[in-house]
Design a protein around this motif. Structure first.
Motif, PDB file in Angstrom:
ATOM      1  N   LYS A   1       0.821  -1.213   0.000  1.00  0.00           N
ATOM      2  CA  LYS A   1       0.000   0.000   0.000  1.00  0.00           C
ATOM      3  C   LYS A   1       0.852   1.258   0.000  1.00  0.00           C
ATOM      4  O   LYS A   1       0.485   2.270  -0.571  1.00  0.00           O
ATOM      5  N   ASP A   2       1.985   1.222   0.689  1.00  0.00           N
ATOM      6  CA  ASP A   2       2.818   2.407   0.875  1.00  0.00           C
ATOM      7  C   ASP A   2       4.269   2.027   0.594  1.00  0.00           C
ATOM      8  O   ASP A   2       4.967   1.525   1.477  1.00  0.00           O
ATOM      9  N   LEU A   3       4.734   2.265  -0.628  1.00  0.00           N
ATOM     10  CA  LEU A   3       6.086   1.861  -1.013  1.00  0.00           C
ATOM     11  C   LEU A   3       7.168   2.594  -0.208  1.00  0.00           C
ATOM     12  O   LEU A   3       8.109   1.941   0.258  1.00  0.00           O
ATOM     13  N   PRO A   4       7.065   3.912   0.008  1.00  0.00           N
ATOM     14  CA  PRO A   4       8.092   4.567   0.839  1.00  0.00           C
ATOM     15  C   PRO A   4       8.169   3.975   2.257  1.00  0.00           C
ATOM     16  O   PRO A   4       9.268   3.821   2.804  1.00  0.00           O
ATOM     17  N   LYS A   5       7.048   3.635   2.835  1.00  0.00           N
ATOM     18  CA  LYS A   5       7.047   3.022   4.166  1.00  0.00           C
ATOM     19  C   LYS A   5       7.735   1.647   4.117  1.00  0.00           C
ATOM     20  O   LYS A   5       8.502   1.298   5.013  1.00  0.00           O
TER      21      LYS A   5
ATOM     22  N   ALA B   1      20.983   1.873  -6.162  1.00  0.00           N
ATOM     23  CA  ALA B   1      20.631   1.601  -4.761  1.00  0.00           C
ATOM     24  C   ALA B   1      19.635   2.620  -4.219  1.00  0.00           C
ATOM     25  O   ALA B   1      19.779   3.828  -4.426  1.00  0.00           O
ATOM     26  N   GLY B   2      18.599   2.102  -3.537  1.00  0.00           N
ATOM     27  CA  GLY B   2      17.611   2.941  -2.881  1.00  0.00           C
ATOM     28  C   GLY B   2      16.663   3.687  -3.806  1.00  0.00           C
ATOM     29  O   GLY B   2      15.872   4.502  -3.343  1.00  0.00           O
TER      30      GLY B   2
ATOM     31  N   ASP C   1       3.870  -0.388  -5.937  1.00  0.00           N
ATOM     32  CA  ASP C   1       2.735   0.261  -5.282  1.00  0.00           C
ATOM     33  C   ASP C   1       1.456   0.187  -6.120  1.00  0.00           C
ATOM     34  O   ASP C   1       0.595   1.047  -6.037  1.00  0.00           O
ATOM     35  N   ASP C   2       1.328  -0.865  -6.926  1.00  0.00           N
ATOM     36  CA  ASP C   2       0.132  -1.065  -7.749  1.00  0.00           C
ATOM     37  C   ASP C   2      -1.086  -1.224  -6.861  1.00  0.00           C
ATOM     38  O   ASP C   2      -1.066  -1.992  -5.890  1.00  0.00           O
ATOM     39  N   LYS C   3      -2.156  -0.522  -7.174  1.00  0.00           N
ATOM     40  CA  LYS C   3      -3.378  -0.562  -6.366  1.00  0.00           C
ATOM     41  C   LYS C   3      -4.443  -1.478  -6.960  1.00  0.00           C
ATOM     42  O   LYS C   3      -5.541  -1.558  -6.435  1.00  0.00           O
ATOM     43  N   PHE C   4      -4.138  -2.156  -8.064  1.00  0.00           N
ATOM     44  CA  PHE C   4      -5.154  -2.926  -8.773  1.00  0.00           C
ATOM     45  C   PHE C   4      -6.154  -3.430  -7.812  1.00  0.00           C
ATOM     46  O   PHE C   4      -7.159  -3.876  -7.895  1.00  0.00           O
TER      47      PHE C   4
END
Length: 151
Positions: free
Chosen positions: A98-102, A121-122, A148-151
């Motif tokens: 749901k939250d890629l940065p997290k 990297a990163g 972070d795909d929301k499909f």
């Protein structure tokens, strides 16, 4: 009446085409993916702690299998016994969060290396549809994509 039913059956089969009658019930569904690994405990720990996959009971109870939940009706089966080998990034498992940065912060906290498709990297890789992706490797060098795909 029998003739009418026969004509209807033939018409239905012609409409569906050869071999498509079986698909009238719906497509196949993913049941599980099996990964043959070198170190069962190391791999199981990675998938449970890094990807946060819950462990499931497995029927073998032989110390060579760990089953994990990867979806509502899908599992990842990790099986002990492989030899060390390289894997190409083009062959990978992909997971969505749901939250890629997290999730990236979670990886940073665990000191797990990840990066873009190009190996930066990163960094993330943007897909043409706007979905962001990162890539990492498990203990056996199997490639994983997290997006972070929301499909």
């Amino acid at each position: 009446m029998r003739k009418l039913l026969s004509y209807c059956s033939v018409a239905l089969l012609l409409t569906l085409g050869p071999g498509r009658a079986a698909w009238a019930q719906g497509p196949v569904a993913l049941n599980h993916i099996a990964l043959y690994v070198v170190d069962l405990q190391k791999s199981a720990d990675f998938y449970k702690n890094v990807l946060l996959l819950p462990e499931l009971p497995e029927p073998f109870k032989d110390g060579k299998h760990v089953w994990l939940r990867i979806g509502p009706h899908s599992q990842l089966h990790i099986i002990q016994g492989n030899k060390v080998q390289d894997h190409d990034i083009n062959t990978h498992l992909a997971f969505s969060v749901k939250d890629l940065p997290k999730f990236m912060a979670h990886l940073d906290k665990l000191h797990v290396r990840y990066g873009s498709w190009k190996g930066e990297a990163g960094q993330t890789t943007p897909r043409p549809d706007g979905i962001k992706q990162i890539y990492l490797q498990d203990p056996d060098s199997f490639w994983l994509e997290v997006n972070d795909d929301k499909f």
